[in-house]
Motif scaffolding. Structure first.
Motif, PDB file in Angstrom:
ATOM      1  N   CYS A  22       0.838  -1.206   0.000  1.00  0.00           N
ATOM      2  CA  CYS A  22       0.000   0.000   0.000  1.00  0.00           C
ATOM      3  C   CYS A  22       0.872   1.254   0.000  1.00  0.00           C
ATOM      4  CB  CYS A  22      -0.915   0.015   1.228  1.00  0.00           C
ATOM      5  SG  CYS A  22      -2.207  -1.232   1.225  1.00  0.00           S
ATOM      6  N   ALA A  23       1.834   1.305   0.907  1.00  0.00           N
ATOM      7  CA  ALA A  23       2.697   2.481   1.033  1.00  0.00           C
ATOM      8  C   ALA A  23       3.570   2.678  -0.200  1.00  0.00           C
ATOM      9  CB  ALA A  23       3.563   2.358   2.287  1.00  0.00           C
ATOM     10  N   GLU A  24       4.049   1.577  -0.760  1.00  0.00           N
ATOM     11  CA  GLU A  24       4.935   1.694  -1.918  1.00  0.00           C
ATOM     12  C   GLU A  24       4.223   2.285  -3.131  1.00  0.00           C
ATOM     13  OE1 GLU A  24       8.746  -0.648  -3.237  1.00  0.00           O
ATOM     14  OE2 GLU A  24       6.966  -1.920  -3.158  1.00  0.00           O
ATOM     15  N   ARG A  25       2.934   2.058  -3.232  1.00  0.00           N
ATOM     16  CA  ARG A  25       2.180   2.575  -4.372  1.00  0.00           C
ATOM     17  C   ARG A  25       2.073   4.101  -4.362  1.00  0.00           C
ATOM     18  NH1 ARG A  25      -1.017  -2.356  -3.377  1.00  0.00           N
ATOM     19  NH2 ARG A  25      -0.524  -3.725  -5.108  1.00  0.00           N
ATOM     20  N   VAL A  26       2.308   4.724  -3.200  1.00  0.00           N
ATOM     21  CA  VAL A  26       2.154   6.180  -3.127  1.00  0.00           C
ATOM     22  C   VAL A  26       3.426   6.921  -2.712  1.00  0.00           C
ATOM     23  CG1 VAL A  26      -0.329   6.050  -2.725  1.00  0.00           C
ATOM     24  CG2 VAL A  26       1.247   6.103  -0.765  1.00  0.00           C
ATOM     25  N   ALA A  81       0.492  12.354   3.569  1.00  0.00           N
ATOM     26  CA  ALA A  81      -0.230  11.084   3.631  1.00  0.00           C
ATOM     27  C   ALA A  81       0.649   9.916   3.172  1.00  0.00           C
ATOM     28  CB  ALA A  81      -1.505  11.159   2.795  1.00  0.00           C
ATOM     29  N   ALA A  82       1.453  10.120   2.149  1.00  0.00           N
ATOM     30  CA  ALA A  82       2.337   9.059   1.665  1.00  0.00           C
ATOM     31  C   ALA A  82       3.369   8.686   2.729  1.00  0.00           C
ATOM     32  CB  ALA A  82       3.027   9.486   0.374  1.00  0.00           C
ATOM     33  N   ALA A  83       3.955   9.683   3.385  1.00  0.00           N
ATOM     34  CA  ALA A  83       4.923   9.396   4.454  1.00  0.00           C
ATOM     35  C   ALA A  83       4.248   8.706   5.627  1.00  0.00           C
ATOM     36  CB  ALA A  83       5.606  10.684   4.905  1.00  0.00           C
ATOM     37  N   ARG A  84       3.041   9.115   5.947  1.00  0.00           N
ATOM     38  CA  ARG A  84       2.315   8.460   7.044  1.00  0.00           C
ATOM     39  C   ARG A  84       1.952   7.021   6.689  1.00  0.00           C
ATOM     40  NH1 ARG A  84      -1.346  13.595   8.938  1.00  0.00           N
ATOM     41  NH2 ARG A  84       0.312  14.577  10.183  1.00  0.00           N
ATOM     42  N   SER A  85       1.660   6.771   5.428  1.00  0.00           N
ATOM     43  CA  SER A  85       1.394   5.400   4.998  1.00  0.00           C
ATOM     44  C   SER A  85       2.622   4.524   5.246  1.00  0.00           C
ATOM     45  CB  SER A  85       1.013   5.381   3.513  1.00  0.00           C
ATOM     46  OG  SER A  85       0.760   4.065   3.072  1.00  0.00           O
ATOM     47  N   ALA A  86       3.798   5.036   4.922  1.00  0.00           N
ATOM     48  CA  ALA A  86       5.038   4.290   5.161  1.00  0.00           C
ATOM     49  C   ALA A  86       5.278   4.088   6.649  1.00  0.00           C
ATOM     50  CB  ALA A  86       6.219   5.024   4.521  1.00  0.00           C
ATOM     51  N   THR A  87       4.989   5.107   7.452  1.00  0.00           N
ATOM     52  CA  THR A  87       5.139   4.987   8.903  1.00  0.00           C
ATOM     53  C   THR A  87       4.238   3.884   9.441  1.00  0.00           C
ATOM     54  OG1 THR A  87       5.665   7.332   9.116  1.00  0.00           O
ATOM     55  CG2 THR A  87       4.883   6.230  11.096  1.00  0.00           C
ATOM     56  N   GLN A  88       2.998   3.862   8.987  1.00  0.00           N
ATOM     57  CA  GLN A  88       2.056   2.850   9.437  1.00  0.00           C
ATOM     58  C   GLN A  88       2.493   1.451   8.994  1.00  0.00           C
ATOM     59  OE1 GLN A  88      -1.060   3.303  11.302  1.00  0.00           O
ATOM     60  NE2 GLN A  88       0.134   5.115  11.804  1.00  0.00           N
ATOM     61  N   ALA A  89       3.031   1.337   7.791  1.00  0.00           N
ATOM     62  CA  ALA A  89       3.516   0.031   7.323  1.00  0.00           C
ATOM     63  C   ALA A  89       4.631  -0.480   8.232  1.00  0.00           C
ATOM     64  CB  ALA A  89       3.999   0.128   5.880  1.00  0.00           C
ATOM     65  N   ALA A  90       5.540   0.395   8.609  1.00  0.00           N
ATOM     66  CA  ALA A  90       6.632  -0.006   9.499  1.00  0.00           C
ATOM     67  C   ALA A  90       6.112  -0.377  10.884  1.00  0.00           C
ATOM     68  CB  ALA A  90       7.662   1.115   9.607  1.00  0.00           C
ATOM     69  N   ALA A  91       5.036   0.225  11.318  1.00  0.00           N
ATOM     70  CA  ALA A  91       4.488  -0.016  12.652  1.00  0.00           C
ATOM     71  C   ALA A  91       3.708  -1.325  12.762  1.00  0.00           C
ATOM     72  CB  ALA A  91       3.605   1.158  13.072  1.00  0.00           C
ATOM     73  N   VAL A  92       3.479  -2.008  11.652  1.00  0.00           N
ATOM     74  CA  VAL A  92       2.788  -3.297  11.696  1.00  0.00           C
ATOM     75  C   VAL A  92       3.565  -4.292  12.557  1.00  0.00           C
ATOM     76  CG1 VAL A  92       2.087  -5.292  10.294  1.00  0.00           C
ATOM     77  CG2 VAL A  92       1.532  -2.978   9.545  1.00  0.00           C
ATOM     78  N   ALA A  93       4.873  -4.143  12.635  1.00  0.00           N
ATOM     79  CA  ALA A  93       5.670  -5.025  13.496  1.00  0.00           C
ATOM     80  C   ALA A  93       5.177  -4.947  14.934  1.00  0.00           C
ATOM     81  CB  ALA A  93       7.148  -4.645  13.421  1.00  0.00           C
ATOM     82  N   HIS A  94       4.725  -3.784  15.337  1.00  0.00           N
ATOM     83  CA  HIS A  94       4.229  -3.541  16.695  1.00  0.00           C
ATOM     84  C   HIS A  94       2.789  -4.015  16.855  1.00  0.00           C
ATOM     85  CE1 HIS A  94       2.840  -1.315  20.190  1.00  0.00           C
ATOM     86  NE2 HIS A  94       2.056  -0.589  19.428  1.00  0.00           N
ATOM     87  N   MET A  95       1.942  -3.667  15.877  1.00  0.00           N
ATOM     88  CA  MET A  95       0.516  -3.996  15.972  1.00  0.00           C
ATOM     89  C   MET A  95      -0.051  -4.123  14.560  1.00  0.00           C
ATOM     90  SD  MET A  95      -2.665  -1.846  17.625  1.00  0.00           S
ATOM     91  CE  MET A  95      -1.649  -1.244  18.938  1.00  0.00           C
ATOM     92  N   GLY A  96      -0.687  -5.238  14.284  1.00  0.00           N
ATOM     93  CA  GLY A  96      -1.211  -5.502  12.953  1.00  0.00           C
ATOM     94  C   GLY A  96      -2.207  -4.473  12.454  1.00  0.00           C
TER      95      GLY A  96
END
Length: 147
Positions: A22-26, A81-96
């Motif tokens: 998702c993040a990579e697309r934006v 929004a694109a940077a936040r998408s990447a931040t959220q992708a990285a945070a999946v390690a913490h919480m799905g």
């Protein structure tokens, strides 16, 4: 007792791939504004490394906010929004559940970052249009059996 919505680490690894997609697309919407700032792209790379089992959750938890700082330094809504998408992708390690944030911010980046008409006249973004037809490379998922 864990919540029924809590994902195990193997499940988070599967979801991290989707969030990174998702993040990579934006991410290009961010890179257009700040071509020398690699923080969001690095977050996506780390999300993929976590998904492959190359990073532990603890390692990624310590670094998950790095791309968020890039969002705070951005000017356009699409880049934020694109940077936040990447931040959220990285945070999946913490919480799905952060995977949902990656998808939502990616959608917001598409909506605010140059959405244009599709060939059939509907308003849309070429990235989102192509994304609709993509399928995850993961065929069998632990999430398919979660209940």
């Amino acid at each position: 007792m864990a919540s029924p919505q809590t994902l195990s680490e193997p499940e988070r690894r599967v979801v991290a791939t989707w969030a990174a997609d998702c993040a990579e697309r934006v991410v290009a919407l961010f890179e257009t504004e700040a071509p020398a700032d690699a923080r969001p792209r690095d977050a996506i790379t780390r999300a993929r490394a976590f998904a492959r089992g190359e990073l532990s959750a603890a390692e990624e938890i310590r670094r998950r906010f790095v791309a968020g700082r890039a969002a705070r330094e951005s000017n356009s809504p699409a880049a934020v929004a694109a940077a936040r998408s990447a931040t959220q992708a990285a945070a999946v390690a913490h919480m799905g559940a952060h995977a949902l944030g990656a998808a939502a911010y990616a959608a917001k980046a598409c909506r605010t970052g140059g959405a244009r008409s599709t060939p059939d006249g509907r308003r849309g973004d070429p990235l989102a249009t192509r994304a609709h037809d993509r399928r995850s490379p993961v065929r069998a998922s632990p999430l398919a059996t979660a209940g």
